[in-house]
Motif scaffolding. Structure first.
Motif, PDB file in Angstrom:
ATOM      1  N   ASN A  18      -3.951   0.319   6.260  1.00 33.67           N
ATOM      2  CA  ASN A  18      -3.774  -0.744   5.271  1.00 33.67           C
ATOM      3  C   ASN A  18      -4.047  -0.163   3.891  1.00 33.67           C
ATOM      4  N   ILE A  19      -3.736  -0.939   2.861  1.00 33.36           N
ATOM      5  CA  ILE A  19      -3.796  -0.418   1.498  1.00 33.36           C
ATOM      6  C   ILE A  19      -5.230  -0.167   1.040  1.00 33.36           C
ATOM      7  N   ASN A  30      -3.335  -7.949   1.596  1.00 36.42           N
ATOM      8  CA  ASN A  30      -3.984  -7.316   2.746  1.00 36.42           C
ATOM      9  C   ASN A  30      -5.247  -8.079   3.156  1.00 36.42           C
ATOM     10  N   THR A  83       2.195   0.554   5.547  1.00 42.37           N
ATOM     11  CA  THR A  83       1.332   1.012   4.447  1.00 42.37           C
ATOM     12  C   THR A  83       1.950   2.208   3.735  1.00 42.37           C
TER      13      THR A  83
END
Length: 412
Positions: free
Chosen positions: A285-286, A361, A389
């Protein structure tokens, strides 16, 4: 022997490393025997700093000296102020603002060339020296730093392996290494890592970085601009996609290669400069991405902007809803990061893009937590998360590159 100093800029070519490794030998011998030759290290650093600011860049060296005098005055005046037991918030804010003003002026001059005065203010590494100064001022305010040794502080600010582009070290961690020479076994381990990072840096910067940035990127850019001028539609989309991935690979390998060189030379000098990258493109994820990409910068912004604004807002009850507060903090954090890169639309959009991506997110993570049984978690979903991502990050790098502006003006 004819030394071409003009071409011996930091980590710019293999010839630089020959002179660098020769100059490191006395220091390495001393550390191997448990001694840190601080005088030689100071001379060594000054010589290689001279190589950075020689020739046509001499005025940058002068600016650096002036800037150091200003930053020293601000830091030690504030340190004295805290020692006498005073802790007014406005004095702290003034010290931070005064430390940041030169960097802000440089950014304004870069964005608006008509405001530039030739040779004024700017020099290579001003951002990272500013970050180090602000960090020390903030930790003096917190009481984490109670004493600053002028000689160690100067070496911390001017530590030449990292001066131009990081990684960003912390004063207390640097001082601990600098004040104590490693044992022989510890230094042998350091040299193993140093050699490994050095060769990995060569692979990243001079082979992979060259392949993506020097060989492929200009060809793809030329083709994309040509198709764009011809109003190629779908054809342009494929070239734009190719540019996005190629530029992302170039940005990573070039910057990560430089950072590996900086860490490697630091380890040869017995200083454990923190790593800047940790396989960022496998992030799920970011938020995880920013814990892996340019870590020392992202952690600096997290500790000294995000956390401090969040605590300030909570203490003063500016935003009562914690979710909204975190969202505002993200927008502030990445907005400032975008402005730091430059006062250009694509840098600012790049920063806000990441803020919005992290906010989305967070919504997703809360949804997953609430519906844990309904949302599957397996190897497929993890690979899908990495894929999404990676593409979100690459899209942000396309924005960051400014290439969309080139296409726009090409169409115009």
């Amino acid at each position: 022997m004819n030394f071409n100093f003009i071409n011996l800029q930091s980590y710019s070519n293999p010839q630089y490393f020959i002179y660098l490794m020769i100059a490191l030998i006395p220091m390495m011998i001393g550390l191997y025997h448990g001694h840190r030759f601080k005088t030689y290290e100071a001379i060594f650093s000054l010589v290689f700093l001279f190589l950075i600011f020689d020739g046509v860049k001499w005025h940058q060296g002068v600016n650096l000296i002036i800037y150091l005098i200003i930053e020293f005055a601000i830091t030690f005046c504030y340190l004295h102020y805290r020692k006498v037991g005073k802790n007014k918030t406005w004095v702290f804010c003034l010290a931070v603002i005064l430390a940041i003003i030169p960097l802000a002026l440089v950014k304004i001059q870069t964005a608006f060339p008509q405001t530039q005065v030739h040779g004024l203010l700017g020099f290579l590494g001003i951002s990272y020296i500013t970050f180090k100064t602000v960090q020390v001022i903030m930790e003096v305010r917190d009481g984490a730093i109670k004493k600053v040794d002028p000689g160690t502080y100067l070496r911390f600010l001017l530590f030449f392996p990292t001066i131009s582009s990081g990684p960003i070290d912390r004063y207390r961690r640097f001082k601990k290494d600098f004040d104590n020479a490693p044992t022989r076994d510890q230094y042998i381990t350091d040299m193993r890592y140093a050699v490994r990072y050095l060769f990995q840096g060569f692979l990243y910067k001079f082979i992979l970085g060259w392949f993506f940035g020097t060989y492929w990127l200009p060809k793809i850019s030329k083709a994309a601009l040509a198709v764009g001028n011809a109003n190629g539609g779908l054809k342009l989309s494929w070239w734009l996609l190719a540019y996005m991935y190629c530029y992302s690979m170039y940005l990573f390998f070039d910057f990560a290669g430089y950072s590996l060189f900086a860490v490697s030379i630091s380890y040869f000098m017995g200083i454990h400069t923190p790593m800047n990258f940790n396989m960022p493109f496998i992030s799920k994820n970011i938020k995880e991405f920013w814990n892996r990409w340019h870590k020392t910068l992202s952690f600096w912004f997290r500790d000294y902007i995000y956390m401090r604004f969040t605590f300030f807002a909570m203490k003063n009850k500016l935003i009562k809803n914690r979710i909204r507060l975190s969202q505002v903090s993200y927008l502030l954090l990445f907005g400032i990061m975008g402005f730091w890169h430059g006062l250009t639309w694509y840098y600012i959009v790049y920063g806000l893009f990441h803020a919005i991506a992290i906010i989305i997110n967070d919504y997703w993570l809360r949804f997953k937590k609430k519906h844990r049984k309904q949302v599957p978690s397996n190897i497929f979903t993890k690979c899908l998360a990495i894929f999404i991502t990676f593409n979100v990050v690459c899209l942000s790098f396309l924005i960051f590159s400014g290439f969309l502006s080139q296409l726009w003006f090409g169409w115009k």
